[in-house]
Design a protein around this motif. Structure first.
Motif, PDB file in Angstrom:
ATOM      1  N   PHE A 290       0.847  -1.191   0.000  1.00  0.00           N
ATOM      2  CA  PHE A 290       0.000   0.000   0.000  1.00  0.00           C
ATOM      3  C   PHE A 290       0.881   1.238   0.000  1.00  0.00           C
ATOM      4  O   PHE A 290       1.707   1.401   0.897  1.00  0.00           O
ATOM      5  N   GLN A 291       0.706   2.096  -0.998  1.00  0.00           N
ATOM      6  CA  GLN A 291       1.447   3.366  -0.994  1.00  0.00           C
ATOM      7  C   GLN A 291       0.458   4.498  -0.741  1.00  0.00           C
ATOM      8  O   GLN A 291      -0.528   4.660  -1.468  1.00  0.00           O
ATOM      9  N   PRO A 292       0.731   5.317   0.295  1.00  0.00           N
ATOM     10  CA  PRO A 292      -0.218   6.360   0.694  1.00  0.00           C
ATOM     11  C   PRO A 292      -0.516   7.370  -0.417  1.00  0.00           C
ATOM     12  O   PRO A 292       0.368   7.730  -1.191  1.00  0.00           O
TER      13      PRO A 292
ATOM     14  N   LEU B  98      -0.062  -1.956  -4.860  1.00  0.00           N
ATOM     15  CA  LEU B  98       0.996  -2.381  -5.779  1.00  0.00           C
ATOM     16  C   LEU B  98       1.350  -3.835  -5.467  1.00  0.00           C
ATOM     17  O   LEU B  98       1.598  -4.184  -4.305  1.00  0.00           O
ATOM     18  N   ALA B  99       1.324  -4.650  -6.500  1.00  0.00           N
ATOM     19  CA  ALA B  99       1.512  -6.094  -6.293  1.00  0.00           C
ATOM     20  C   ALA B  99       2.941  -6.416  -5.881  1.00  0.00           C
ATOM     21  O   ALA B  99       3.901  -5.855  -6.420  1.00  0.00           O
ATOM     22  N   ARG B 100       3.077  -7.317  -4.947  1.00  0.00           N
ATOM     23  CA  ARG B 100       4.376  -7.866  -4.575  1.00  0.00           C
ATOM     24  C   ARG B 100       4.247  -9.371  -4.529  1.00  0.00           C
ATOM     25  O   ARG B 100       3.185  -9.902  -4.212  1.00  0.00           O
ATOM     26  N   TRP B 101       5.345 -10.037  -4.838  1.00  0.00           N
ATOM     27  CA  TRP B 101       5.371 -11.493  -4.803  1.00  0.00           C
ATOM     28  C   TRP B 101       6.166 -11.911  -3.571  1.00  0.00           C
ATOM     29  O   TRP B 101       7.390 -11.730  -3.548  1.00  0.00           O
TER      30      TRP B 101
ATOM     31  N   ILE C  30      -3.150 -12.318 -11.404  1.00  0.00           N
ATOM     32  CA  ILE C  30      -2.505 -11.496 -10.363  1.00  0.00           C
ATOM     33  C   ILE C  30      -3.412 -10.315 -10.020  1.00  0.00           C
ATOM     34  O   ILE C  30      -3.676 -10.021  -8.853  1.00  0.00           O
ATOM     35  N   ASP C  31      -3.928  -9.638 -11.066  1.00  0.00           N
ATOM     36  CA  ASP C  31      -4.846  -8.506 -10.858  1.00  0.00           C
ATOM     37  C   ASP C  31      -6.050  -8.926 -10.007  1.00  0.00           C
ATOM     38  O   ASP C  31      -6.469  -8.195  -9.113  1.00  0.00           O
ATOM     39  N   LEU C  32      -6.603 -10.087 -10.317  1.00  0.00           N
ATOM     40  CA  LEU C  32      -7.793 -10.541  -9.585  1.00  0.00           C
ATOM     41  C   LEU C  32      -7.464 -10.802  -8.117  1.00  0.00           C
ATOM     42  O   LEU C  32      -8.258 -10.476  -7.230  1.00  0.00           O
TER      43      LEU C  32
ATOM     44  N   ASP D 217       1.946  11.523 -14.742  1.00  0.00           N
ATOM     45  CA  ASP D 217       3.043  10.556 -14.728  1.00  0.00           C
ATOM     46  C   ASP D 217       4.261  11.090 -13.988  1.00  0.00           C
ATOM     47  O   ASP D 217       4.573  12.278 -14.035  1.00  0.00           O
ATOM     48  N   GLN D 218       4.955  10.158 -13.329  1.00  0.00           N
ATOM     49  CA  GLN D 218       6.087  10.578 -12.503  1.00  0.00           C
ATOM     50  C   GLN D 218       7.257  11.139 -13.308  1.00  0.00           C
ATOM     51  O   GLN D 218       8.079  11.860 -12.759  1.00  0.00           O
ATOM     52  N   SER D 219       7.305  10.860 -14.599  1.00  0.00           N
ATOM     53  CA  SER D 219       8.400  11.418 -15.404  1.00  0.00           C
ATOM     54  C   SER D 219       8.326  12.956 -15.448  1.00  0.00           C
ATOM     55  O   SER D 219       9.351  13.624 -15.518  1.00  0.00           O
TER      56      SER D 219
ATOM     57  N   VAL E 295       6.196  11.942  -6.239  1.00  0.00           N
ATOM     58  CA  VAL E 295       6.641  13.140  -5.525  1.00  0.00           C
ATOM     59  C   VAL E 295       7.711  12.727  -4.507  1.00  0.00           C
ATOM     60  O   VAL E 295       7.436  11.942  -3.605  1.00  0.00           O
ATOM     61  N   GLU E 296       8.915  13.235  -4.720  1.00  0.00           N
ATOM     62  CA  GLU E 296      10.039  12.810  -3.866  1.00  0.00           C
ATOM     63  C   GLU E 296      10.598  13.925  -3.001  1.00  0.00           C
ATOM     64  O   GLU E 296      11.238  13.663  -1.988  1.00  0.00           O
ATOM     65  N   THR E 297      10.396  15.180  -3.414  1.00  0.00           N
ATOM     66  CA  THR E 297      10.992  16.289  -2.659  1.00  0.00           C
ATOM     67  C   THR E 297       9.937  17.310  -2.237  1.00  0.00           C
ATOM     68  O   THR E 297       8.888  17.436  -2.880  1.00  0.00           O
TER      69      THR E 297
ATOM     70  N   GLY F 157       3.949   9.569  -3.387  1.00  0.00           N
ATOM     71  CA  GLY F 157       5.383   9.506  -3.677  1.00  0.00           C
ATOM     72  C   GLY F 157       6.188   9.203  -2.438  1.00  0.00           C
ATOM     73  O   GLY F 157       5.677   9.227  -1.314  1.00  0.00           O
ATOM     74  N   TYR F 158       7.469   8.928  -2.678  1.00  0.00           N
ATOM     75  CA  TYR F 158       8.368   8.549  -1.586  1.00  0.00           C
ATOM     76  C   TYR F 158       8.448   9.617  -0.504  1.00  0.00           C
ATOM     77  O   TYR F 158       8.737   9.313   0.644  1.00  0.00           O
ATOM     78  N   LEU F 159       8.193  10.900  -0.866  1.00  0.00           N
ATOM     79  CA  LEU F 159       8.204  11.966   0.137  1.00  0.00           C
ATOM     80  C   LEU F 159       7.244  11.649   1.287  1.00  0.00           C
ATOM     81  O   LEU F 159       7.524  11.948   2.440  1.00  0.00           O
TER      82      LEU F 159
END
Ligand code: C2E
Ligand code: CA
Ligand code: CA
Ligand code: CA
Length: 278
Positions: free
Chosen positions: A43-45, A59-62, A88-90, A202-204, A238-240, A257-259
């Motif tokens: 889970f990303q806030p 976000l999926a993790r194995w 996986i989505d299901l 998008d993060q780019s 968003v990192e900063t 974002g990681y921030l």
């Protein structure tokens, strides 16, 4: 089994053999992992402009028994090619619904939403709507708290089918976000045809803030577009602090974002929520 597996790869060019056998091994391991329900949500806030958590992206993790917790970069591509991504989505959707239902039972977490990534394969699967509605009914999760993240490219595969699908889901209250928005190089006319709730910058573009003036211009344009179409905008990656304030200035209202927080397992996310509230 090992022997039928070796038979399969004997037919390939010997120079290709190693790469192919690696892929097939991974594919077989993904099948096994699906059976064993090793794919779990992180889970990303996601936060609003006053710093309150509105929910999370799933976000999926194995959770691999030998290799530890693996990120999608390791398995998504092979899962897609092997026709396993929809499973996986299901598994993510089912677990997301269960989590939403659990949160609904506590006043502090009742308003949280979850955004789940969807593959094109799953969206176009004939029984997808029925399956998702079953997850919602079985768990008791409020459909309004579930957001599906789609990409422009997967919608453009078969626009009329996608529109029909989305309207069907929308009738039940499910919401939609366009992921990686701005990277699709497509016409924007499709935005009017889809029952959308949110654009996800998008993060780019976010990464290039504040120095890059063209990224700034693109983000500005996306915010203006969203405003006129009455869509929410969320910025990811968003990192900063600087990026965050730049985005606030542009009237972007939602952030990820990681921030604020990395994708985390449920226990850690629950802890993060409590710490973030105070
Ligand atoms: P995405 O949907 O664009 O997800 C955002 C990715 O950026 C995630 O990578 C996330 O961990 C990462 N991220 C978040 N904040 C930041 C940040 O501040 N800086 C940087 N550098 N990265 C950040 P992750 O978890 O490795 O997922 C990669 C991709 O795998 C996702 O990109 C999505 O396309 C796919 N994916 C993940 N879970 C699922 C799933 O359940 N189903 C499907 N179909 N695809 C999934
Ligand atoms: Ca996403
Ligand atoms: Ca994205
Ligand atoms: Ca992406």
């Amino acid at each position: 089994s090992k022997s039928s597996f070796e038979e399969k790869i004997r037919f390939f060019d010997p120079t290709m053999q190693e790469a192919v056998s690696k892929r097939l091994l991974l594919e077989e391991d993904i099948r096994r992992g699906l059976q064993a329900e090793e794919f779990i949500p992180y889970f990303q806030p996601q936060l609003n402009d006053i710093g309150q958590a509105t929910g999370a992206e799933v976000l999926a993790r194995w959770a691999h028994p030998q290799h530890g917790v693996l990120a999608p970069g390791v398995f998504i591509e092979v899962a897609e090619q092997a026709g396993l991504i929809e499973q996986i989505d299901l598994q993510m959707l089912r677990q997301a619904c269960q989590q939403l239902a659990a949160w609904q039972r506590e006043p502090d977490t009742a308003a949280l939403t979850l955004a789940v990534n969807l593959s094109a394969r799953l969206l176009y699967l004939p029984n997808f709507v029925a399956t998702l509605l079953e997850f919602l009914t079985q768990s008791g999760a409020d459909p309004y708290r579930l957001k599906l993240e789609l990409t422009e490219t997967m919608l453009l595969d078969d626009m009329s089918a996608a529109i029909a699908r989305m309207h069907e889901l929308r009738e039940h209250g499910i919401r939609f976000s366009i992921d990686d928005f701005g990277t699709g190089y497509s016409s924007l006319s499709y935005l009017q045809k889809l029952p959308l709730d949110q654009l996800k910058i998008d993060q780019s573009f976010v990464r290039e803030l504040p120095e890059n003036s063209s990224s700034l211009a693109i983000i500005k344009a996306i915010c203006a577009l969203a405003d006129s179409l009455q869509l929410e905008v969320i910025a990811e990656g968003v990192e900063t602090e600087q990026q965050y304030h730049e985005l606030l200035d542009l009237d972007c209202r939602y952030f990820q974002g990681y921030l604020f927080g990395r994708p985390m397992p449920l226990a850690e996310f629950s802890h993060w929520l409590r710490a973030n509230q105070t």
